[in-house]
Design a protein around this motif. Sequence first.
Motif, PDB file in Angstrom:
ATOM      1  N   ALA A 105       6.307 -20.860 -28.895  1.00  0.00           N
ATOM      2  CA  ALA A 105       6.910 -21.865 -29.781  1.00  0.00           C
ATOM      3  C   ALA A 105       7.031 -21.387 -31.216  1.00  0.00           C
ATOM      4  O   ALA A 105       7.637 -22.074 -32.049  1.00  0.00           O
ATOM      5  CB  ALA A 105       6.092 -23.156 -29.731  1.00  0.00           C
ATOM      6  N   VAL A 106       6.496 -20.211 -31.523  1.00  0.00           N
ATOM      7  CA  VAL A 106       6.705 -19.606 -32.845  1.00  0.00           C
ATOM      8  C   VAL A 106       8.194 -19.372 -33.084  1.00  0.00           C
ATOM      9  O   VAL A 106       8.669 -19.390 -34.221  1.00  0.00           O
ATOM     10  CB  VAL A 106       5.912 -18.276 -32.937  1.00  0.00           C
ATOM     11  CG1 VAL A 106       6.349 -17.458 -34.140  1.00  0.00           C
ATOM     12  CG2 VAL A 106       4.421 -18.558 -33.008  1.00  0.00           C
ATOM     13  N   VAL A 107       8.949 -19.170 -32.002  1.00  0.00           N
ATOM     14  CA  VAL A 107      10.398 -18.972 -32.106  1.00  0.00           C
ATOM     15  C   VAL A 107      11.053 -20.334 -32.300  1.00  0.00           C
ATOM     16  O   VAL A 107      11.030 -21.182 -31.406  1.00  0.00           O
ATOM     17  CB  VAL A 107      10.951 -18.288 -30.841  1.00  0.00           C
ATOM     18  CG1 VAL A 107      12.455 -18.028 -30.987  1.00  0.00           C
ATOM     19  CG2 VAL A 107      10.207 -16.992 -30.570  1.00  0.00           C
ATOM     20  N   ASN A 108      11.632 -20.560 -33.459  1.00  0.00           N
ATOM     21  CA  ASN A 108      12.279 -21.832 -33.754  1.00  0.00           C
ATOM     22  C   ASN A 108      13.699 -21.846 -33.193  1.00  0.00           C
ATOM     23  O   ASN A 108      14.330 -20.814 -33.031  1.00  0.00           O
ATOM     24  CB  ASN A 108      12.307 -22.079 -35.264  1.00  0.00           C
ATOM     25  CG  ASN A 108      10.903 -22.214 -35.853  1.00  0.00           C
ATOM     26  OD1 ASN A 108      10.036 -22.800 -35.236  1.00  0.00           O
ATOM     27  ND2 ASN A 108      10.693 -21.664 -37.043  1.00  0.00           N
ATOM     28  N   GLY A 109      14.187 -23.057 -32.898  1.00  0.00           N
ATOM     29  CA  GLY A 109      15.564 -23.187 -32.413  1.00  0.00           C
ATOM     30  C   GLY A 109      15.690 -23.142 -30.907  1.00  0.00           C
ATOM     31  O   GLY A 109      16.806 -23.071 -30.380  1.00  0.00           O
ATOM     32  N   ILE A 110      14.585 -23.193 -30.185  1.00  0.00           N
ATOM     33  CA  ILE A 110      14.611 -23.236 -28.719  1.00  0.00           C
ATOM     34  C   ILE A 110      13.437 -24.091 -28.261  1.00  0.00           C
ATOM     35  O   ILE A 110      12.365 -24.080 -28.870  1.00  0.00           O
ATOM     36  CB  ILE A 110      14.538 -21.811 -28.121  1.00  0.00           C
ATOM     37  CG1 ILE A 110      14.711 -21.855 -26.601  1.00  0.00           C
ATOM     38  CG2 ILE A 110      13.259 -21.093 -28.508  1.00  0.00           C
ATOM     39  CD1 ILE A 110      14.882 -20.480 -25.981  1.00  0.00           C
ATOM     40  N   ASP A 111      13.632 -24.884 -27.196  1.00  0.00           N
ATOM     41  CA  ASP A 111      12.583 -25.774 -26.697  1.00  0.00           C
ATOM     42  C   ASP A 111      11.628 -25.006 -25.786  1.00  0.00           C
ATOM     43  O   ASP A 111      12.058 -24.329 -24.853  1.00  0.00           O
ATOM     44  CB  ASP A 111      13.199 -26.938 -25.914  1.00  0.00           C
ATOM     45  CG  ASP A 111      14.031 -27.856 -26.799  1.00  0.00           C
ATOM     46  OD1 ASP A 111      13.723 -27.935 -27.999  1.00  0.00           O
ATOM     47  OD2 ASP A 111      14.984 -28.483 -26.290  1.00  0.00           O
ATOM     48  N   ILE A 112      10.347 -25.129 -26.073  1.00  0.00           N
ATOM     49  CA  ILE A 112       9.321 -24.474 -25.259  1.00  0.00           C
ATOM     50  C   ILE A 112       8.489 -25.557 -24.576  1.00  0.00           C
ATOM     51  O   ILE A 112       7.900 -26.416 -25.250  1.00  0.00           O
ATOM     52  CB  ILE A 112       8.407 -23.573 -26.106  1.00  0.00           C
ATOM     53  CG1 ILE A 112       9.226 -22.537 -26.894  1.00  0.00           C
ATOM     54  CG2 ILE A 112       7.369 -22.888 -25.228  1.00  0.00           C
ATOM     55  CD1 ILE A 112       9.969 -21.527 -26.051  1.00  0.00           C
ATOM     56  N   GLU A 137      20.194 -15.373 -25.944  1.00  0.00           N
ATOM     57  CA  GLU A 137      21.160 -15.497 -24.851  1.00  0.00           C
ATOM     58  C   GLU A 137      21.607 -16.933 -24.616  1.00  0.00           C
ATOM     59  O   GLU A 137      22.319 -17.212 -23.648  1.00  0.00           O
ATOM     60  CB  GLU A 137      20.569 -14.897 -23.573  1.00  0.00           C
ATOM     61  CG  GLU A 137      20.315 -13.394 -23.707  1.00  0.00           C
ATOM     62  CD  GLU A 137      20.127 -12.708 -22.369  1.00  0.00           C
ATOM     63  OE1 GLU A 137      20.155 -13.401 -21.334  1.00  0.00           O
ATOM     64  OE2 GLU A 137      19.959 -11.472 -22.357  1.00  0.00           O
ATOM     65  N   GLY A 138      21.185 -17.861 -25.470  1.00  0.00           N
ATOM     66  CA  GLY A 138      21.723 -19.217 -25.426  1.00  0.00           C
ATOM     67  C   GLY A 138      21.060 -20.159 -24.446  1.00  0.00           C
ATOM     68  O   GLY A 138      21.629 -21.214 -24.129  1.00  0.00           O
ATOM     69  N   PHE A 139      19.863 -19.841 -23.956  1.00  0.00           N
ATOM     70  CA  PHE A 139      19.159 -20.781 -23.089  1.00  0.00           C
ATOM     71  C   PHE A 139      18.704 -21.986 -23.906  1.00  0.00           C
ATOM     72  O   PHE A 139      18.376 -21.872 -25.087  1.00  0.00           O
ATOM     73  CB  PHE A 139      17.948 -20.109 -22.436  1.00  0.00           C
ATOM     74  CG  PHE A 139      18.297 -19.178 -21.306  1.00  0.00           C
ATOM     75  CD1 PHE A 139      18.498 -19.664 -20.018  1.00  0.00           C
ATOM     76  CD2 PHE A 139      18.424 -17.812 -21.528  1.00  0.00           C
ATOM     77  CE1 PHE A 139      18.816 -18.813 -18.978  1.00  0.00           C
ATOM     78  CE2 PHE A 139      18.752 -16.947 -20.497  1.00  0.00           C
ATOM     79  CZ  PHE A 139      18.947 -17.449 -19.207  1.00  0.00           C
ATOM     80  N   LYS A 140      18.639 -23.135 -23.244  1.00  0.00           N
ATOM     81  CA  LYS A 140      18.199 -24.354 -23.919  1.00  0.00           C
ATOM     82  C   LYS A 140      16.701 -24.314 -24.201  1.00  0.00           C
ATOM     83  O   LYS A 140      16.236 -24.859 -25.206  1.00  0.00           O
ATOM     84  CB  LYS A 140      18.543 -25.570 -23.063  1.00  0.00           C
ATOM     85  CG  LYS A 140      18.241 -26.898 -23.736  1.00  0.00           C
ATOM     86  CD  LYS A 140      18.670 -28.072 -22.850  1.00  0.00           C
ATOM     87  CE  LYS A 140      18.339 -29.401 -23.512  1.00  0.00           C
ATOM     88  NZ  LYS A 140      18.725 -30.540 -22.629  1.00  0.00           N
TER      89      LYS A 140
END
Length: 512
Positions: free
Chosen positions: A146-153, A130-133
């Motif tokens: 943080a396993v999900v790449n491309g988004i800051d955790i 959904e495009g959250f930073k």
Amino acid sequence: MLVKTFGSAVSGIDAFTITIEVNISQGIRFFLVGLPDNAVKESQQRIDSALKVSGYKWPGHKIVINMAPADIRKEGAAYDLPLAIGILAASSQIVNHKLGDYLMMGELSLDGSLQAIKGVLPMAIRAKEEGFKGCILPLENAREAAVVNGIDIYGFENIMQVIRFLEDDSSAEAVKVDTAKEFEKGTQVVDFDFSDVKGQESVKRSLEIAAAGGHNLIMIGPPGAGKSMLAKRLASILPPLTLDEALETTKIHSVAGKTSSGPALITQRPFRAPHHTISDVALVGGGSFPQPGEISLSHNGVLFLDELPEFKRTVLEVMRQPLEDRRISISRARFTIDYPASFMLVSSMNPCPCGYFNHPEKKCVCSPGVVQKYLSKISGPLLDRIDLHIEVVPVPFNKLAEAAPAENSIAVRERVIKARKVQSERFKDHEKVHCNAQMSSRQLARYATPDEAGMHILKTAMEKLDLSARAYDRILKVARTIADLEDSAGVRAHHIAEAVQYRSLDRSGWGA
């Protein structure tokens, strides 16, 4: 002042975004709407205490909070953090220009510290879509998300750290996990190895066949013969998880709250062994607050049912549909949830209540008819979904005392992987078929028709051993897998002969 923060809710193994709208105006009452459950309603007391301890205050005005979409029930204490931040921003106690960039979830303690929550992996996946930073979560959950790449955790220990981050504190660093490296490192670990097992070569062979073709299996033998020990090692010879399978498996365990604080990604195939007192709901999933059951937790892995006849009949019968469809649908009046359930069923049982029927040395003390009655606790339809029936006999002393190491799991796994690659190529045009165990009757006729000598052996076995009709297709499936292990294009006579041996419970008079 009206402020929006963003949280997330989990349905099945997927998440969807919840918009939390906080409006503060003149008055003194507090309203929380949007179908919250009791745990969400109780957040007022937790937030009030956490704010006071952190040096902030509960606004002395009318507060209206709406959790949208309002027709979906919101459950659990994980909404404490977005509710608290929304209240602080709406009362101008903190700046709010970053709130639209982040999805945040976390349970608050009375001292303002953040407690771990369930389901953060599907939440992070949805936030990225959904495009959250980024996502703001309890520190214990940060590596998992943080396993999900491309988004800051970002992981924080308490609400004060969250507030400082939202007020442009640049000292906070996003948690990074090298997913590919984590995955590669985890797949090299083997907890239980076949080399630990002395003797039982015929049973090891049958487990190799089961792993190569994705076949369900039942082991029948006396106590102490090694059934449980062998079953625990089956996962070590299955093909390694792919990255997509690892992510899907981790999502299920994340939703159920079963992920550990160590590795961020589940890289070993699950092995679940529920006790025979388990209930229907615990096995299949569901409940007042729907959760995955043991069947879904063993997705992409092994479900081991020890002492199969001791399970309640209703518990065993609920497995019939998941074994066939590889999915579980839990239907309620207001919603329907789907959980994946593609697993290998491995079970074991004693041949009779005393455990010593057909034992080479000890005498069975069960009265006539008791053995057959004990076996009849497993229904025909369930037995019909089990391809291999293996008789396990105790290992003699000279085998136990052997110093020479047995073949290890890595060597067996290499043969299994090779056979699975053959099947992947064979079924590349069949979307729902991935291994021999899933073949339909039409596919059996196309891929598993034996040669003339093999057909003669099969016909003779059906007549002489009085095998049931259900055994016919199962023998062909297992024979096809044996042929794949030998890299044989066709099903030969010796493949059929070996497959016939694995239908013990279909033989007329077994246990009589």
